[in-house]
Design an enzyme around this catalytic site. Structure first.
Site, mmCIF file in Angstrom:
data_model
loop_
_atom_site.group_PDB
_atom_site.id
_atom_site.type_symbol
_atom_site.label_atom_id
_atom_site.label_comp_id
_atom_site.label_asym_id
_atom_site.label_seq_id
_atom_site.Cartn_x
_atom_site.Cartn_y
_atom_site.Cartn_z
ATOM 1 N N GLU A 140 1.108 -1.096 -0.188
ATOM 2 C CA GLU A 140 0.090 0.000 0.072
ATOM 3 C C GLU A 140 0.775 1.178 0.129
ATOM 4 O O GLU A 140 1.817 1.382 0.880
ATOM 5 C CB GLU A 140 -0.686 0.127 1.595
ATOM 6 C CG GLU A 140 -1.787 -1.085 1.249
ATOM 7 C CD GLU A 140 -2.901 -0.950 2.398
ATOM 8 O OE1 GLU A 140 -4.071 -1.377 2.401
ATOM 9 O OE2 GLU A 140 -2.550 0.448 3.266
ATOM 10 N N CYS B 219 3.363 8.359 1.598
ATOM 11 C CA CYS B 219 3.929 7.840 2.150
ATOM 12 C C CYS B 219 4.295 5.889 1.907
ATOM 13 O O CYS B 219 3.293 5.561 1.462
ATOM 14 C CB CYS B 219 3.324 7.324 3.581
ATOM 15 S SG CYS B 219 3.737 6.058 5.116
ATOM 16 N N CYS C 272 6.519 -7.907 7.817
ATOM 17 C CA CYS C 272 7.899 -7.058 9.008
ATOM 18 C C CYS C 272 8.069 -7.478 9.751
ATOM 19 O O CYS C 272 7.177 -8.430 10.220
ATOM 20 C CB CYS C 272 7.093 -5.696 9.633
ATOM 21 S SG CYS C 272 8.624 -4.965 10.151
ATOM 22 N N CYS D 218 6.115 -5.566 15.797
ATOM 23 C CA CYS D 218 5.241 -4.352 17.243
ATOM 24 C C CYS D 218 3.292 -5.332 17.448
ATOM 25 O O CYS D 218 2.926 -5.120 16.232
ATOM 26 C CB CYS D 218 5.758 -2.909 16.120
ATOM 27 S SG CYS D 218 6.948 -3.015 16.062
ATOM 28 N N CYS E 244 0.539 -2.965 15.743
ATOM 29 C CA CYS E 244 1.058 -2.953 13.915
ATOM 30 C C CYS E 244 1.177 -4.133 12.958
ATOM 31 O O CYS E 244 1.148 -4.386 13.045
ATOM 32 C CB CYS E 244 2.230 -2.586 13.817
ATOM 33 S SG CYS E 244 2.637 -2.030 12.069
ATOM 34 N N CYS F 173 -0.044 5.968 8.638
ATOM 35 C CA CYS F 173 1.447 4.653 8.095
ATOM 36 C C CYS F 173 0.647 3.828 9.450
ATOM 37 O O CYS F 173 0.723 3.992 10.454
ATOM 38 C CB CYS F 173 2.085 5.551 8.511
ATOM 39 S SG CYS F 173 2.434 6.769 6.882
HETATM 40 N N1 SAH Z 1 9.025 -0.161 10.711
HETATM 41 C C1 SAH Z 1 9.400 1.346 10.743
HETATM 42 C C2 SAH Z 1 8.697 2.470 9.855
HETATM 43 C C3 SAH Z 1 7.429 1.915 9.657
HETATM 44 S S1 SAH Z 1 6.228 1.817 11.017
HETATM 45 C C4 SAH Z 1 9.060 2.047 11.954
HETATM 46 O O1 SAH Z 1 8.552 0.910 13.215
HETATM 47 O O2 SAH Z 1 9.442 2.750 12.971
HETATM 48 C C5 SAH Z 1 5.503 3.966 10.720
HETATM 49 C C6 SAH Z 1 4.904 4.307 12.000
HETATM 50 O O3 SAH Z 1 3.571 3.943 12.518
HETATM 51 C C7 SAH Z 1 6.106 3.848 12.750
HETATM 52 O O4 SAH Z 1 5.695 5.089 13.941
HETATM 53 C C8 SAH Z 1 4.485 2.678 13.792
HETATM 54 O O5 SAH Z 1 5.586 2.815 14.671
HETATM 55 C C9 SAH Z 1 3.916 2.976 14.051
HETATM 56 N N2 SAH Z 1 2.734 2.558 13.754
HETATM 57 C C10 SAH Z 1 2.445 1.495 13.180
HETATM 58 N N3 SAH Z 1 0.980 0.577 13.721
HETATM 59 C C11 SAH Z 1 0.466 2.238 13.990
HETATM 60 C C12 SAH Z 1 -0.721 2.425 14.745
HETATM 61 N N4 SAH Z 1 -1.904 1.292 14.312
HETATM 62 N N5 SAH Z 1 -1.145 3.740 14.788
HETATM 63 C C13 SAH Z 1 -0.536 4.543 15.318
HETATM 64 N N6 SAH Z 1 0.889 4.036 14.788
HETATM 65 C C14 SAH Z 1 1.088 3.110 14.443
HETATM 66 FE FE1 SF4 Z 2 7.166 -3.063 11.667
HETATM 67 FE FE2 SF4 Z 2 5.098 -2.392 12.081
HETATM 68 FE FE3 SF4 Z 2 6.987 -1.992 14.197
HETATM 69 FE FE4 SF4 Z 2 7.006 -0.818 12.187
HETATM 70 S S1 SF4 Z 2 6.042 -0.101 14.215
HETATM 71 S S2 SF4 Z 2 9.001 -2.308 13.208
HETATM 72 S S3 SF4 Z 2 6.767 -1.615 10.243
HETATM 73 S S4 SF4 Z 2 5.918 -3.898 12.630
#
Ligand code: SAH
Ligand code: SF4
Length: 347
Positions: free
Chosen positions: A93, A106, A113, A117, A120, A337
């Protein structure tokens, strides 16, 4: 599938190819301009090239228009999310966000990934594969093309889509270089931001690069106990290590770092976390981006209530910590994002 993807080539490689084919050197520059300035998606549109060269390029490389599988636009029309199909059937996406003064895209660096997390959507789907540099660049060109047709220009690129850029380091850096190339796409370096979940060796490596691309670090917790739970990568690179790497990065580059913090109600919006965050950040050349959590199907957490958010920011104010409280964008199309793909593949 086997032919090289034209967007994966850097200019020296293209020049070497053309030299091999007995073509004059300037032809490579011409192709480069068609790709990255005129944004064509078909070799036959490169009308300044002789037909024989176009044919050779078509036979030796791949160049196709992005295959759009679905488009979702937010009700206010300011956020658009496209689902693009890659040639092996994987899907990514890309999100376009329009603000009063800028238009930001973005982009993803991986399909899925491995970092996992909790909150996410991408983490919840697991890791599928790295994107090539060309597949990263192609996402930017896709929306640049669309904006151009509307008489607008893309102003910012954030590597905050699916995936962890520093676990696909080479391809990510190659993509950044292609975007800032002064003979190509000519994106201003300061208009690019790469976001990492805290891959400390990647941060160290990035500080050695000769670029002015911005760095964002997703923090979300200021104690190892909580961060270990929210972001399992913290067990590998704990807060001390991440902060040591970021401190070195700032010392080397003199560039301000952004810390991302998604406010999760009752989890990381407590006074304890605010104070621990302030203690970590104090005196650093850093800024905090507070973003309300986007709820995802695989995680029970909810965005912080207005009251908890205010309590949290009041502590940051008292401690003189600079922050921005961001609004959620494209909520109705789940285009935040880090919340990519899952929603669309379910719909
Ligand atoms: N992997 C990298 C970049 C992609 S994630 C990282 O983790 O930084 C991009 C951003 O979206 C990160 O700051 C992540 O923590 C945040 N993010 C992921 N899931 C989210 C959610 N459900 N609500 C708000 N922010 C989220
Ligand atoms: Fe991966 Fe999502 Fe964690 Fe970013 S926030 S490192 S995309 S699992």
């Amino acid at each position: 599938m086997s032919l090289p993807y034209l967007y994966d080539l850097d200019l020296p490689t293209l020049e070497a190819w053309l030299a091999d084919w007995g073509e004059p050197r300037y032809r490579a520059r011409q192709i480069w301009e068609w790709l990255y300035r005129r944004l064509v998606t078909d070799v036959d549109q490169m009308t300044s090239l002789p037909k024989s060269l176009r044919q050779r390029l078509t036979e030796a490389t791949r160049l196709t228009a992005p295959h759009i599988q679905a488009v979702q636009e937010s009700l206010d029309g300011e956020t658009r999310k496209d689902l693009l199909a890659l040639e092996d059937g994987e899907q990514i996406e890309v999100v376009l966000m329009r603000y009063a003064d800028r238009r930001s895209v973005c982009v993803s660096t991986q399909v899925g990934c491995a970092v996992g997390c909790q909150f996410c959507a991408t983490g919840q789907m697991g890791f599928r594969r790295n994107l090539s540099s060309g597949e990263i660049v192609m996402q930017v060109l896709h929306f640049a093309r669309l904006l151009e047709a509307q008489g607008q220009k893309l102003t910012n690129v954030v590597l905050m889509g699916m995936g962890e850029p520093f676990l696909n380091y080479e391809n990510t850096l190659a993509a950044l270089h292609r975007l800032i190339d002064s003979q190509g796409f000519q994106m201003g370096q300061r208009r690019l931001t790469v976001s990492t979940a805290g891959v400390a060796p990647g941060i160290r490596r990035f500080s050695e690069e000769d670029t002015q691309v911005n760095l964002a670090v997703s923090l979300h917790a200021a104690t190892d106990a909580l961060r270990n739970i929210l972001m399992p990568l913290n067990r590998r690179y704990g807060l001390d290590e991440v902060f040591a790497a970021v401190t070195d990065y700032i010392a080397r580059t003199n560039r301000r770092v952004t810390f991302e913090w998604s406010l999760i109600d009752g989890v990381n919006d407590t006074p304890e976390q605010a104070l621990a965050l302030a203690a970590r950040i104090k005196g650093m050349l850093a800024h905090i981006n507070l973003i309300p959590l986007n709820p995802t199907p695989g995680y029970a957490g909810q965005p912080s209530t207005p009251e908890h958010t205010t309590n949290f920011t009041a502590i940051l104010d008292e401690q003189h910590i600079p922050y921005t409280l961001r609004l959620r964008r494209g909520l109705d199309i789940q285009a935040g994002c880090g919340q990519l793909r899952q929603s669309i593949s379910q719909s």
